[in-house]
Design a protein around this motif. Sequence first.
Motif, mmCIF file in Angstrom:
data_model
loop_
_atom_site.group_PDB
_atom_site.id
_atom_site.type_symbol
_atom_site.label_atom_id
_atom_site.label_comp_id
_atom_site.label_asym_id
_atom_site.label_seq_id
_atom_site.Cartn_x
_atom_site.Cartn_y
_atom_site.Cartn_z
ATOM 1 N N ASP A 170 0.823 -1.203 0.000
ATOM 2 C CA ASP A 170 0.000 0.000 0.000
ATOM 3 C C ASP A 170 0.865 1.264 0.000
ATOM 4 O O ASP A 170 0.822 2.062 0.943
ATOM 5 N N PRO A 171 1.642 1.491 -1.049
ATOM 6 C CA PRO A 171 2.492 2.685 -1.082
ATOM 7 C C PRO A 171 1.705 3.982 -1.236
ATOM 8 O O PRO A 171 2.251 5.058 -1.019
ATOM 9 N N GLY A 198 1.990 -9.914 -9.913
ATOM 10 C CA GLY A 198 1.549 -9.572 -8.573
ATOM 11 C C GLY A 198 0.359 -8.629 -8.567
ATOM 12 O O GLY A 198 -0.037 -8.094 -9.610
ATOM 13 N N ASN A 199 -0.205 -8.416 -7.381
ATOM 14 C CA ASN A 199 -1.357 -7.522 -7.266
ATOM 15 C C ASN A 199 -1.021 -6.091 -7.637
ATOM 16 O O ASN A 199 -1.860 -5.361 -8.153
ATOM 17 N N GLY A 200 0.207 -5.677 -7.375
ATOM 18 C CA GLY A 200 0.545 -4.286 -7.579
ATOM 19 C C GLY A 200 0.041 -3.451 -6.414
ATOM 20 O O GLY A 200 -0.526 -3.970 -5.455
ATOM 21 N N PRO A 201 0.225 -2.143 -6.462
ATOM 22 C CA PRO A 201 -0.199 -1.277 -5.362
ATOM 23 C C PRO A 201 -1.696 -1.380 -5.086
ATOM 24 O O PRO A 201 -2.504 -1.501 -6.002
ATOM 25 N N TYR A 202 -2.027 -1.323 -3.819
ATOM 26 C CA TYR A 202 -3.415 -1.296 -3.365
ATOM 27 C C TYR A 202 -4.017 0.064 -3.693
ATOM 28 O O TYR A 202 -3.365 1.102 -3.549
ATOM 29 N N SER A 207 -6.850 -3.002 -6.863
ATOM 30 C CA SER A 207 -5.391 -3.039 -7.051
ATOM 31 C C SER A 207 -5.109 -2.834 -8.524
ATOM 32 O O SER A 207 -6.016 -2.907 -9.371
ATOM 33 N N VAL A 208 -3.852 -2.593 -8.841
ATOM 34 C CA VAL A 208 -3.479 -2.365 -10.232
ATOM 35 C C VAL A 208 -3.826 -3.583 -11.086
ATOM 36 O O VAL A 208 -4.382 -3.462 -12.184
#
Length: 265
Positions: free
Chosen positions: A45-46, A155-159, A169-170
């Motif tokens: 979660d950036p 991957g999910n990437g950023p939330y 998510s992305v």
Amino acid sequence: MNSNITLPIRFFIFVLVIVIAGCSTTPEQQNQVKAEPVSVSDPRDPLEVINRPFWTFTWDYVDKYLAKPASEVYTTYTAPFLRTGLYNMALNLNEPASIINNLLQLKFTAAAKNTGRFVLNSTIGLLGFYDPASDFDWSAEQEEFGEVLGFYGVGNGPYIVIPGMGPSSVREEVGDYVDNLYWPMVVIDFWPNMIRLGVLGLEKRAAVRDQEQLLVESEDPYVFIKNAYFQNMNYKLYDGQPPIVINEAQEAEIDALLDDFYDLE
């Protein structure tokens, strides 16, 4: 899966979040970032500094004053057979995308079931209003393109919290975009799409009514929802059988504690 009507809105918000994140630091702060990397409490979660206000707006205003009341009225005053039928029709439109997404993951049995469900429910089931396919034990397991990406290691990437819509998510946003390029989503007119979105949204809100108290009583509702989101994504990716992840550091601490305990005996 989301309607292509919402795609421009979601894309605009997605780009806006990225732009705000990039502009949220001044040149002096950017120099400091280069000198001293900023630690992120949750690497998933950036964008938390942006997501939290979006979550507050979604939960405290959109859900409280719009989504929840509308769902309660719909589920209370809609005849059960009509409610079930409309929901079946909305889900039936997702079957073609599920067929393709299952094939892309080499899940041929699941793809065959989705094909059988779509053909049978669209004909005998009156465009999906009824679900005769369930009599053959053809379960309604739907696959999204986001799960295809996850299957191949993406991957999910950023939330991301979409204002008024909730967690995402992305990877899910990219997957939803592709899903809406499949037939019949890409050819459905405005009002049928609006009705479909409304039915799915109302049913989704009604489904979490019993768990709402857990959210209210949680220490941090934002973190609670975020963790639940990633757990759900993992659950869907592995078809309900996610791998057991062992925290080696925690296991080592427990082993050391047990060794100390046995030494006392």
